[in-house]
Design a protein around this motif. Structure first.
Motif, PDB file in Angstrom:
ATOM      1  N   SER A  68       0.845  -1.184   0.000  1.00 20.09           N
ATOM      2  CA  SER A  68       0.000   0.000   0.000  1.00 20.09           C
ATOM      3  C   SER A  68       0.882   1.236   0.000  1.00 20.09           C
ATOM      4  CB  SER A  68      -0.897   0.010   1.247  1.00 20.09           C
ATOM      5  OG  SER A  68      -0.105   0.268   2.390  1.00 20.09           O
ATOM      6  N   GLY A  69       0.315   2.347  -0.437  1.00 22.19           N
ATOM      7  CA  GLY A  69       1.077   3.586  -0.466  1.00 22.19           C
ATOM      8  C   GLY A  69       1.735   3.822  -1.816  1.00 22.19           C
ATOM      9  N   VAL A  70       2.514   4.892  -1.893  1.00 20.76           N
ATOM     10  CA  VAL A  70       3.143   5.288  -3.148  1.00 20.76           C
ATOM     11  C   VAL A  70       4.641   5.459  -2.937  1.00 20.76           C
ATOM     12  CG1 VAL A  70       3.222   7.052  -4.963  1.00 20.76           C
ATOM     13  CG2 VAL A  70       1.045   6.481  -3.882  1.00 20.76           C
ATOM     14  N   VAL A  71       5.419   4.906  -3.862  1.00 19.29           N
ATOM     15  CA  VAL A  71       6.874   5.033  -3.811  1.00 19.29           C
ATOM     16  C   VAL A  71       7.329   5.871  -4.988  1.00 19.29           C
ATOM     17  CG1 VAL A  71       9.045   3.763  -4.017  1.00 19.29           C
ATOM     18  CG2 VAL A  71       7.202   2.855  -2.595  1.00 19.29           C
ATOM     19  N   LYS A  72       8.250   6.821  -4.741  1.00 21.16           N
ATOM     20  CA  LYS A  72       8.779   7.633  -5.840  1.00 21.16           C
ATOM     21  C   LYS A  72      10.197   7.186  -6.164  1.00 21.16           C
ATOM     22  CE  LYS A  72      10.162  11.279  -2.636  1.00 21.16           C
ATOM     23  NZ  LYS A  72      10.038  12.643  -2.147  1.00 21.16           N
ATOM     24  N   LEU A  73      10.507   7.153  -7.444  1.00 20.22           N
ATOM     25  CA  LEU A  73      11.851   6.829  -7.909  1.00 20.22           C
ATOM     26  C   LEU A  73      12.511   8.124  -8.344  1.00 20.22           C
ATOM     27  CD1 LEU A  73      10.933   3.728 -10.113  1.00 20.22           C
ATOM     28  CD2 LEU A  73      11.538   3.801  -7.691  1.00 20.22           C
ATOM     29  N   THR A  74      13.657   8.462  -7.757  1.00 20.98           N
ATOM     30  CA  THR A  74      14.253   9.757  -8.045  1.00 20.98           C
ATOM     31  C   THR A  74      15.705   9.635  -8.503  1.00 20.98           C
ATOM     32  OG1 THR A  74      15.062  10.123  -5.795  1.00 20.98           O
ATOM     33  CG2 THR A  74      12.832  10.821  -6.253  1.00 20.98           C
ATOM     34  N   LYS A  75      16.095  10.640  -9.286  1.00 19.42           N
ATOM     35  CA  LYS A  75      17.495  10.817  -9.670  1.00 19.42           C
ATOM     36  C   LYS A  75      17.932  12.187  -9.170  1.00 19.42           C
ATOM     37  CE  LYS A  75      18.202   7.727 -13.300  1.00 19.42           C
ATOM     38  NZ  LYS A  75      19.544   7.166 -13.435  1.00 19.42           N
ATOM     39  N   THR A  76      19.154  12.278  -8.709  1.00 16.41           N
ATOM     40  CA  THR A  76      19.637  13.540  -8.148  1.00 16.41           C
ATOM     41  C   THR A  76      20.950  13.932  -8.801  1.00 16.41           C
ATOM     42  OG1 THR A  76      18.686  12.816  -6.057  1.00 16.41           O
ATOM     43  CG2 THR A  76      20.119  14.743  -5.988  1.00 16.41           C
ATOM     44  N   MET A  77      21.119  15.229  -9.078  1.00 18.22           N
ATOM     45  CA  MET A  77      22.380  15.726  -9.620  1.00 18.22           C
ATOM     46  C   MET A  77      23.282  16.176  -8.467  1.00 18.22           C
ATOM     47  SD  MET A  77      20.908  17.803 -12.931  1.00 18.22           S
ATOM     48  CE  MET A  77      22.493  18.528 -13.376  1.00 18.22           C
ATOM     49  N   ALA A  78      24.559  16.348  -8.785  1.00 17.76           N
ATOM     50  CA  ALA A  78      25.537  16.697  -7.755  1.00 17.76           C
ATOM     51  C   ALA A  78      25.125  17.961  -7.004  1.00 17.76           C
ATOM     52  CB  ALA A  78      26.914  16.880  -8.389  1.00 17.76           C
ATOM     53  N   ASP A  79      24.524  18.920  -7.696  1.00 19.68           N
ATOM     54  CA  ASP A  79      24.170  20.183  -7.050  1.00 19.68           C
ATOM     55  C   ASP A  79      22.793  20.142  -6.386  1.00 19.68           C
ATOM     56  OD1 ASP A  79      22.450  20.207  -9.166  1.00 19.68           O
ATOM     57  OD2 ASP A  79      23.334  21.924 -10.172  1.00 19.68           O
ATOM     58  N   GLY A  80      22.169  18.971  -6.359  1.00 22.18           N
ATOM     59  CA  GLY A  80      20.930  18.848  -5.622  1.00 22.18           C
ATOM     60  C   GLY A  80      19.663  18.875  -6.450  1.00 22.18           C
TER      61      GLY A  80
ATOM     62  N   GLU B 143      16.821  -0.129 -21.871  1.00 25.00           N
ATOM     63  CA  GLU B 143      16.106   1.033 -22.415  1.00 25.00           C
ATOM     64  C   GLU B 143      15.429   1.819 -21.300  1.00 25.00           C
ATOM     65  OE1 GLU B 143      13.506   0.131 -25.746  1.00 25.00           O
ATOM     66  OE2 GLU B 143      15.018  -1.208 -26.601  1.00 25.00           O
ATOM     67  N   LEU B 144      14.951   1.105 -20.288  1.00 19.25           N
ATOM     68  CA  LEU B 144      14.317   1.778 -19.156  1.00 19.25           C
ATOM     69  C   LEU B 144      15.334   2.639 -18.408  1.00 19.25           C
ATOM     70  CD1 LEU B 144      11.839   2.211 -17.365  1.00 19.25           C
ATOM     71  CD2 LEU B 144      12.422   0.110 -16.146  1.00 19.25           C
ATOM     72  N   ASP B 145      16.518   2.094 -18.180  1.00 16.37           N
ATOM     73  CA  ASP B 145      17.575   2.869 -17.525  1.00 16.37           C
ATOM     74  C   ASP B 145      17.901   4.122 -18.339  1.00 16.37           C
ATOM     75  OD1 ASP B 145      17.764   0.994 -15.507  1.00 16.37           O
ATOM     76  OD2 ASP B 145      19.483  -0.037 -16.364  1.00 16.37           O
ATOM     77  N   GLU B 146      18.012   3.946 -19.641  1.00 12.12           N
ATOM     78  CA  GLU B 146      18.340   5.080 -20.506  1.00 12.12           C
ATOM     79  C   GLU B 146      17.230   6.120 -20.486  1.00 12.12           C
ATOM     80  OE1 GLU B 146      19.172   3.537 -24.376  1.00 12.12           O
ATOM     81  OE2 GLU B 146      21.034   2.560 -23.745  1.00 12.12           O
ATOM     82  N   ALA B 147      15.992   5.650 -20.542  1.00 14.91           N
ATOM     83  CA  ALA B 147      14.853   6.571 -20.543  1.00 14.91           C
ATOM     84  C   ALA B 147      14.850   7.405 -19.266  1.00 14.91           C
ATOM     85  CB  ALA B 147      13.544   5.798 -20.689  1.00 14.91           C
ATOM     86  N   ARG B 148      15.131   6.756 -18.141  1.00 16.27           N
ATOM     87  CA  ARG B 148      15.099   7.477 -16.865  1.00 16.27           C
ATOM     88  C   ARG B 148      16.266   8.441 -16.738  1.00 16.27           C
ATOM     89  NH1 ARG B 148      12.741   2.458 -13.181  1.00 16.27           N
ATOM     90  NH2 ARG B 148      10.556   3.013 -13.537  1.00 16.27           N
ATOM     91  N   ASP B 149      17.418   8.047 -17.240  1.00 18.13           N
ATOM     92  CA  ASP B 149      18.544   8.991 -17.284  1.00 18.13           C
ATOM     93  C   ASP B 149      18.132  10.239 -18.054  1.00 18.13           C
ATOM     94  OD1 ASP B 149      20.346   7.511 -15.864  1.00 18.13           O
ATOM     95  OD2 ASP B 149      21.383   6.690 -17.611  1.00 18.13           O
ATOM     96  N   TRP B 150      17.470  10.004 -19.180  1.00 14.73           N
ATOM     97  CA  TRP B 150      17.120  11.134 -20.036  1.00 14.73           C
ATOM     98  C   TRP B 150      16.036  11.998 -19.411  1.00 14.73           C
ATOM     99  CZ3 TRP B 150      20.752  12.437 -22.947  1.00 14.73           C
ATOM    100  CH2 TRP B 150      20.574  13.436 -23.891  1.00 14.73           C
ATOM    101  N   MET B 151      15.172  11.399 -18.583  1.00 11.77           N
ATOM    102  CA  MET B 151      14.141  12.176 -17.899  1.00 11.77           C
ATOM    103  C   MET B 151      14.775  13.243 -17.005  1.00 11.77           C
ATOM    104  SD  MET B 151      11.388   9.212 -16.924  1.00 11.77           S
ATOM    105  CE  MET B 151      10.129  10.264 -16.203  1.00 11.77           C
ATOM    106  N   LEU B 152      15.886  12.876 -16.376  1.00 17.69           N
ATOM    107  CA  LEU B 152      16.593  13.866 -15.556  1.00 17.69           C
ATOM    108  C   LEU B 152      17.096  15.010 -16.440  1.00 17.69           C
ATOM    109  CD1 LEU B 152      17.893  14.727 -12.836  1.00 17.69           C
ATOM    110  CD2 LEU B 152      19.874  13.338 -13.434  1.00 17.69           C
ATOM    111  N   THR B 153      17.632  14.643 -17.595  1.00 19.98           N
ATOM    112  CA  THR B 153      18.112  15.660 -18.532  1.00 19.98           C
ATOM    113  C   THR B 153      16.981  16.570 -18.991  1.00 19.98           C
ATOM    114  OG1 THR B 153      19.845  14.158 -19.298  1.00 19.98           O
ATOM    115  CG2 THR B 153      19.286  15.994 -20.748  1.00 19.98           C
ATOM    116  N   LEU B 154      15.850  15.966 -19.362  1.00 19.88           N
ATOM    117  CA  LEU B 154      14.720  16.746 -19.874  1.00 19.88           C
ATOM    118  C   LEU B 154      14.123  17.644 -18.810  1.00 19.88           C
ATOM    119  CD1 LEU B 154      12.828  14.081 -22.011  1.00 19.88           C
ATOM    120  CD2 LEU B 154      14.056  16.098 -22.842  1.00 19.88           C
ATOM    121  N   GLY B 155      14.010  17.116 -17.585  1.00 19.92           N
ATOM    122  CA  GLY B 155      13.290  17.841 -16.560  1.00 19.92           C
ATOM    123  C   GLY B 155      14.119  18.873 -15.829  1.00 19.92           C
TER     124      GLY B 155
END
Lengths: 241, 241
Positions: A68-80, B143-155
């Motif tokens: 149950s609930g929602v999980v977010k998948l995130t990517k972070t850059m060096a500067d935050g 492809e999923l890994d690549e797509a998610r990498d690119w999402m960071l770039t786009l966003g």
DNA sequence: CGCTATGTTGAGTTTAGTCAAAGGTTGTGG
DNA sequence: CCACAACCTTTGACTAAACTCAACATAGCG
């Protein structure tokens, strides 16, 4: 319907008996014997919002099913700077098969219940059960489709369209059956900051766009989180879907 | 090294003998017997840049392996706004297993050679060969890994970072082994319009950012398409990688 | 050699971001 | 139960980044 399959519940581990993942999730691919083996090493966990399930840097040692609930998948850059690259709901599977490094952080967006098991145990079962591998394959393809849909949103939509797209995504998830003119009511699983990270915007821009949808009568908002979408159709128009 | 495996070339269909997809691509999962069966229905095609391989609306009837060239995967909005959601190179597999509707358009970005086969023939083989299913699973995860990498770039990246990220992606693909300080030379597989669609920018912004990288000595450009990256490291800095 | 595609550059506009302040909500301890 | 603190959200004024429109340059092709 599914209860027909559960007549011989005595074969099914207690932990799994009422679990959604056994029907719609990956565990549906396992026979009672396999389920029993996996259940030996799995543990249910209740995680508060904000708790990290998978780290961006360190190799993952376990998989999990969301109960149950929602999980977010995130990517972070060096500067935050941060980008949410996926949202997962019950009974989704969390983890990156066939690789230890994840390059992604998984964090509870709301309070969450998961069923976690060691990576090794499931990896062994994947090798044995083609059906399990197939379920994971389907989930990966599904996530790929979603990621690519979202790339269009991130790259080409305006702030107004992005916010409408997000609300539409949540509304559809809350009630996949809803017809176009129907009303949907739900609590947002994300804070404004999370929504901004999901849409590639700032908090302020998200807030302004929500206000705009509110003043224009497309939605109503109470206590920041509680949303009423009056017409999914109107929202789709705003999202340019 | 791989030639050791090819001693009994007489078992291998003529069409497949020199094919990269048989080593690094999905066909590597097939035994000579399966390869022979698939080869019966496969055809090599040379496609000019701009030709459509898979339509966004109609269900796909065939899969393909890329033998040479670059294929772009695009999504289009009703008003014509477009986003490239993936680039594929040899020996990538093109197609969406387990579903007919694709919701994506695949188009030759450069002149392309592919090996195409009917969806049915491969679907049958997937059912028989877990190893083939596994290879497709791995490609989907990649492809999923690549797509998610690119999402960071786009966003989250600026126009300058986006363009540097794109050049870095291509440079890495041309020479995956290159060390950080090394020089890489290549022809861009995309027009400025395509680059813009990949990065979620306009043609003009892409052009300005390329000019900036040129005047600052990070890259050299001849005839619009021919690029020299003097130092991958410097490019990574610009991309904030 | 000229034509059409594609790419570059410049000036002005628009959108979303930044910075700052005030308004609400939620949860805690008195 | 209320008051306060911490956090989250909204709103406003201003700024900066990227877009639009337009003119010009260059490359590739017949």
């Amino acid at each position: 319907m599914t209860s027909r399959l559960d007549i011989h519940n005595s074969d099914i581990p207690v932990l799994c008996r009422a679990c959604e993942a056994r029907h719609r999730g990956v565990c549906g691919a396992l026979n009672p014997q396999q389920l029993k083996e996996l259940a030996k090493t799995s543990t249910r966990k209740a995680l508060d919002s904000g708790i990290e399930l998978v780290s961006e840097a360190e190799p993952a040692e376990s998989y999990a099913n969301i109960l149950s609930g929602v999980v977010k998948l995130t990517k972070t850059m060096a500067d935050g700077r941060q980008q949410i690259v996926g949202l997962q709901f019950a009974p989704d599977f969390i983890g990156r098969p066939f690789r230890d490094e994840n390059m992604i952080r998984a964090e509870a967006a709301t309070d969450v219940h998961v069923c976690a098991f060691p990576k090794r145990a499931l990896d062994r079962m994947i090798a044995q059960s083609p059906e399990l591998g197939h379920r994971l394959h389907l989930q990966a393809l599904n996530e790929l489709d979603e990621a690519r849909d979202w790339m269009l949103t991130l790259g080409r939509k305006t702030a107004a369209e992005k916010v409408a797209s997000f609300l539409h995504l949540i509304a559809r998830h809350v009630d996949p059956e809803i017809e176009a003119k129907g009303t949907v009511v739900f609590d947002l699983p994300l804070t404004r900051a999370d929504i901004a990270d999901f849409l590639g915007l700032t908090i302020e821009t998200v807030s302004r766009q929500i206000t705009k949808l509110r003043t224009e009568g497309v939605i109503a908002v109470e206590n920041n989180r509680h949303v009423t979408v009056f017409s999914l159709e109107r929202l789709e128009d705003r999202a340019n879907l």
